[in-house]
Design a protein around this motif. Structure first.
Motif, short mmCIF file in Angstrom:
data_model
loop_
_atom_site.label_atom_id
_atom_site.label_comp_id
_atom_site.label_asym_id
_atom_site.label_seq_id
_atom_site.Cartn_x
_atom_site.Cartn_y
_atom_site.Cartn_z
N LYS A 228 46.18 -22.44 37.40
CA LYS A 228 46.54 -23.84 37.66
C LYS A 228 46.37 -24.16 39.16
O LYS A 228 45.81 -25.20 39.53
N HIS A 232 40.48 -26.03 40.56
CA HIS A 232 39.93 -27.31 41.02
C HIS A 232 38.72 -27.76 40.19
O HIS A 232 38.56 -28.93 39.88
N TYR A 235 39.89 -29.13 36.94
CA TYR A 235 40.43 -30.49 37.12
C TYR A 235 39.30 -31.49 37.28
O TYR A 235 39.33 -32.58 36.71
N HIS A 239 38.87 -34.54 34.77
CA HIS A 239 38.97 -35.93 35.25
C HIS A 239 37.67 -36.68 34.96
O HIS A 239 37.68 -37.85 34.58
N ASP A 252 46.71 -33.53 33.08
CA ASP A 252 47.65 -32.44 33.40
C ASP A 252 48.11 -31.70 32.15
O ASP A 252 48.20 -30.48 32.13
N LEU A 255 45.18 -29.54 30.69
CA LEU A 255 44.89 -28.33 31.47
C LEU A 255 46.04 -27.32 31.40
O LEU A 255 45.81 -26.11 31.39
#
Ligand code: GLN
Length: 373
Positions: A228, A232, A235, A239, A252, A255
């Motif tokens: 976590k 990156h 994410y 996104h 969030d 993930l």
């Protein structure tokens, strides 16, 4: 740099073509895998012995392991996940579980490791069962020819990942599963029991506990946190897919579930016991159909074509079995109707596949002369 408007324009929705499910609705029931009779054109009956009679798995595993001694400890551990950087790369273990439930092991086969993307096989099984062909509006099923964490391909392809086994695709599968399981759902028919589960990672965990027969399997929270903190790229991928309308939960939440699922800790023996369901075309040891043979076939097809990322062609060439690897160093391979093998060694090649694990499976299918080809 793209403005948000131009970015949205680049994310037009797209359906991935699929064949009507009725074409696949007929299944052949194979309830015994032990031996068979083959009737030739001249009506002569040939008795085919059991695969366990033909293959001395213990010797094959031991010899194949010795063949790759020089590769154990080579390659790089997945140090982009700091917790995995601490793993000793010299470890090696392998297990074959045959369809009758026999277990053959070599090396560190009872040492737990992070199963990472091998978990995607099990989340895909669940998602395909729960949402059927709707899944293929969110993710494709073609080899990517790109690294498993590639960002660039996703943008060109409007936020629809190429397949369920690259990171973006696995995250979409988690999202679909989370939508189905967020208000607690029943983990049937996969476990032959009615079991309430809470969230995508819990569904995968319970499935693995049930099929391995080990209720103590758990998520390694230190690995999940490590992923976590440093995730990156994941994410960024998520996104971007959310900006294209291809994520249904919050980034969030998705993930969190994805990192937990990847951080499930298991050893070779338990993982091979869970995987043998696919070798039995979705049946348990008693012959009960827990996963449809259609899903079992399709999951293995995607393992064959996409399971080792942009080395999938090379893996088919060398091993000749449906395989799924993870950056924890495990490779799950299925000998259809025969058994499941897990090879584990943490040193990875540049594609993210275990160096010694892939080489061991290459030796195993070459020594036995047995693969799907
Ligand atoms: N959890 C890892 C990641 O998201 C899984 C990658 C893998 O096993 N190929 O990067």
């Amino acid at each position: 740099m793209y403005s948000s408007t131009s970015l949205l324009l680049r994310c037009k929705s797209r359906k991935v073509a699929h064949r009507p499910s009725s074409l696949f609705s007929r299944s052949i029931h194979v309830s015994t895998f032990q031996s068979a009779q083959w009737i030739t054109n001249s009506s002569e009956v040939i008795n085919i012995p059991s695969y366990n009679d033909i293959f001395d798995w213990e010797t094959l595993l031991n010899e194949s392991s010795k063949d790759v001694d020089h590769l154990k400890g080579t390659g790089m551990v997945a140090d982009y996940i700091p917790q995995l950087a601490k793993v000793d790369p010299h470890q090696f273990g392998a297990t074959m579980v045959t369809v009758d439930g026999s277990v053959f092991s070599v090396g560190d086969a009872q040492t737990p490791f992070s199963i990472q993307s091998v978990s995607n096989v099990f989340s895909l099984m669940l998602a395909m069962t729960y949402v059927d062909d709707d899944l293929w509006t969110h993710v494709g099923r073609e080899p990517s020819g790109n690294p498993f964490n590639s960002l660039v391909q996703l943008e060109y392809e409007d936020g629809i990942p190429r397949n369920p086994f690259i990171n973006a695709g696995a995250i979409v599968v988690t999202d679909v599963l989370q939508k189905h399981c967020s208000t607690s759902c029943l983990l049937t028919p996969h476990t032959a029991t009615t079991q309430h589960i809470d969230g995508a990672s819990d569904a995968v965990l319970e499935l693995l506990r049930f099929h391995s027969g080990n209720p103590d399997i758990s998520v390694d929270e230190a690995v999940a946190t490590s992923e976590k903190i440093t995730g990156h790229r994941n994410y960024a991928l998520t996104h971007f897919m959310a900006s294209c309308g291809n994520i249904q939960n919050s980034v969030d939440v998705v993930l969190e579930e994805y990192f937990k699922q990847c951080s499930i800790s298991m050893h070779c023996e338990d993982l091979a016991k869970a995987g043998v369901l696919l070798a039995r075309q979705g049946k348990d040891a008693s012959g009960q159909q827990l996963l449809s043979s259609k899903v079992s076939k399709r999951v293995q097809a995607i393992m064959m074509t996409c399971g080792t990322y942009d080395a999938a062609g090379e893996t088919a060439y060398r091993i000749g079995l449906p395989c799924k690897s993870g950056v924890g160093g495990a490779v799950l391979a299925i000998f259809p109707r025969v058994g499941a093998v897990v090879a584990w060694s943490p040193g990875l090649d540049t594609f993210g596949n275990s160096v010694a694990g892939v080489a061991f499976l290459d030796r195993l299918t070459t020594r036995s002369g047995f693969s799907v080809f």
